[in-house]
Design an enzyme around this catalytic site. Structure first.
Site, PDB file in Angstrom:
ATOM      1  N   ASP A  13       0.819  -1.222   0.000  1.00  0.00           N
ATOM      2  CA  ASP A  13       0.000   0.000   0.000  1.00  0.00           C
ATOM      3  C   ASP A  13       0.846   1.262   0.000  1.00  0.00           C
ATOM      4  O   ASP A  13       0.426   2.312   0.479  1.00  0.00           O
ATOM      5  CB  ASP A  13      -0.950   0.030   1.217  1.00  0.00           C
ATOM      6  N   LYS A  16       2.478   2.122  -5.288  1.00  0.00           N
ATOM      7  CA  LYS A  16       3.219   1.640  -6.458  1.00  0.00           C
ATOM      8  C   LYS A  16       2.524   2.025  -7.763  1.00  0.00           C
ATOM      9  O   LYS A  16       3.177   2.260  -8.779  1.00  0.00           O
ATOM     10  CB  LYS A  16       3.393   0.126  -6.360  1.00  0.00           C
ATOM     11  N   GLY A  40      -3.904  -4.290  -4.154  1.00  0.00           N
ATOM     12  CA  GLY A  40      -4.492  -3.313  -5.063  1.00  0.00           C
ATOM     13  C   GLY A  40      -3.601  -2.113  -5.287  1.00  0.00           C
ATOM     14  O   GLY A  40      -2.769  -1.765  -4.463  1.00  0.00           O
ATOM     15  N   HIS A  41      -3.774  -1.501  -6.446  1.00  0.00           N
ATOM     16  CA  HIS A  41      -3.165  -0.211  -6.757  1.00  0.00           C
ATOM     17  C   HIS A  41      -4.289   0.790  -6.969  1.00  0.00           C
ATOM     18  O   HIS A  41      -5.275   0.494  -7.628  1.00  0.00           O
ATOM     19  CB  HIS A  41      -2.340  -0.275  -8.048  1.00  0.00           C
ATOM     20  N   GLN A 223       1.973  -6.700  -3.466  1.00  0.00           N
ATOM     21  CA  GLN A 223       2.367  -6.720  -2.048  1.00  0.00           C
ATOM     22  C   GLN A 223       3.673  -5.952  -1.838  1.00  0.00           C
ATOM     23  O   GLN A 223       3.858  -4.915  -2.441  1.00  0.00           O
ATOM     24  CB  GLN A 223       2.441  -8.158  -1.503  1.00  0.00           C
ATOM     25  N   LYS A 330       3.397  10.083   0.001  1.00  0.00           N
ATOM     26  CA  LYS A 330       2.546  10.589   1.075  1.00  0.00           C
ATOM     27  C   LYS A 330       3.275  11.488   2.073  1.00  0.00           C
ATOM     28  O   LYS A 330       2.951  11.516   3.257  1.00  0.00           O
ATOM     29  CB  LYS A 330       1.853   9.434   1.802  1.00  0.00           C
TER      30      LYS A 330
END
Length: 428
Positions: A13, A16, A40-41, A223, A330
């Site tokens: 998470d 990517k 998920g992306h 992952q 982030k």
């Protein structure tokens, strides 16, 4: 032109998809080499947000050929649900190619995943229940189904009969569940054959030929490093190799073809599911990072556990993967924190560890040793050059770079596609 691997540096998470998008216009192929639809992306393009689970994020970039490699386990029902969702929004998915050697996730894998996890009780791993682990177990036990098996009904039926002969005993006698009929699985899978046929090919050859033509290939890991089945926080890991070495085995390209290894790392740390997490926060700062960072899983919707940046994990990732470049994401989430702690080492029963302990027990009991750095209050989402950042934000990035074992080449300052600062060319 390079072959580059893009992996997660923490527990997933990290963003990517955004890093892939940053490279998109320069890529010819984007290859998913491990995992299934358990990761998920999220990619934001303008006002549109795309949540991808099984598909490589390069599918959103016109002209790029997205590839699902042999190291991926594929739930074909999920595959077509995702393709149809993208097509309904005008995305061209016709270039997708899937390895004939990729293994299949079936209904019985999903069922076993869920009942086994419940059976573990307090020892649960935190699986997503999507059948990924059981599908990989069948692969290793040499009783798995491969994509190519769908095109020979006799072989397909024989393999499913062999798999269910044992699994139905387990379901009925141990887990008190109903037996699964062979015809039920065969009929379901054969229903996808005509749609799959144009997509399935020898992707190892396809990628080799692309590299011979000097085209640019990005290998995109699902992952992350700390979830790698060999190098992560075992047993609280995924069932595949999410590190850069997995790009070789999961795609069929030679290791000497890889030129760059790009690791995506958050300016703080998160993880989903059970397992050790030394910098995890249980106070108002954990709540702050969760809410401000929108830390909920793209695939699962589960709230992520949150903690401060962990420099030993960054160094471990750099070493295990041969990282050439970090993409720090982030950074904007930290705006407004007066003093920002960073774990620089661990204390385990009075002993200092500057690197990740090899013992899982030591890592589980590790207490972070923090250094604090001055924060900033200015909005940084509009920054496009490093010098646009407040002085304290610049200093924070440089401190992380010095601790982390490789250069920081890009910095995410917001969720949007263009909200990023590039310091170095990721492909040079």
């Amino acid at each position: 032109m390079p072959a580059a691997v893009l992996i997660g540096a923490q527990w997933g998470d990290e963003g990517k998809g955004k890093a892939t998008d940053l490279l998109g216009s320069r890529l010819d192929y984007v290859v998913k080499f491990n995992g299934g639809n358990n990761a998920g992306h999220t990619v934001v393009i303008g006002d549109e947000k795309y949540a991808l689970h099984l598909l490589p994020s390069g599918i959103l970039t016109p002209g790029v050929t997205p590839v699902i490699g042999n190291g991926v386990v594929v739930d074909v029902e999920v595959l077509f649900e995702e393709l149809e969702a993208l097509e309904s929004r005008g995305v061209d998915t016709s270039r997708l190619r899937i390895s004939a050697n990729a293994h299949l996730i079936t209904q019985y894998h999903r069922t076993l995943d869920k009942v086994t996890e419940r059976f573990l009780g307090k020892r649960q791993i935190g699986t997503t229940g999507r059948g990924i682990g059981p599908a990989y177990a069948d692969k290793i036990n040499r009783v798995g189904l491969r994509m190519q098996d769908l095109f020979d009904e006799n072989i397909l039926r024989q393999k499913i009969e062999g798999a269910l002969d044992q699994k139905n005993h387990l379901l009925v006698k141990v887990y008190n569940r109903r037996a699964i009929a062979v015809d039920e699985i065969v009929d379901e899978l054969l229903g996808y054959v005509d749609r799959l046929r144009p997509m399935v090919t020898d992707t190892a050859l396809l990628l080799h030929q692309a590299l011979e033509r000097d085209e640019t290939v990005l290998f995109e890991g699902g992952q992350a490093t700390m979830l790698d089945v060999d190098h992560g926080t075992y047993p609280f890991v995924t069932s595949s190799n999410a590190t850069s070495g997995g790009a070789v085995t999961g795609s069929g390209i030679a290791p000497n073809r890889i030129d760059r290894v790009i690791a995506v790392i958050k300016a703080y740390t998160t993880r989903v599911g059970a397992g050790p997490f030394p910098t995890e926060l249980f106070d108002e700062w954990g709540e702050f990072l969760s809410e401000k960072g929108h830390e909920f899983g793209t695939t699962t919707g589960r709230r992520r556990r949150t903690g401060w940046y962990d420099a030993p994990i960054a160094r471990y990732t750099a070493r295990i993967n041969g990282v050439t470049d970090f993409v720090l994401t982030k950074l904007d989430v930290l705006t407004g924190i007066e003093r920002i702690p960073v774990a620089v080492a661990y204390d385990v029963d009075g002993q200092r560890f500057d690197e990740v302990p090899v013992s899982q027990s030591d890592f589980h009991h590790a207490t972070p040793i923090y250094e604090e750095f001055p924060g900033w209050t200015e909005d940084i989402t509009g920054a496009r050059e490093f010098d646009d950042l407040p002085a304290n934000a610049q200093a924070y990035v440089r401190h992380l770079e010095a601790m982390s074992g490789s250069r920081i080449s890009a910095i995410g300052v917001g969720p949007g596609r263009d909200e990023i600062i590039q310091l170095h060319d990721l492909l040079a």
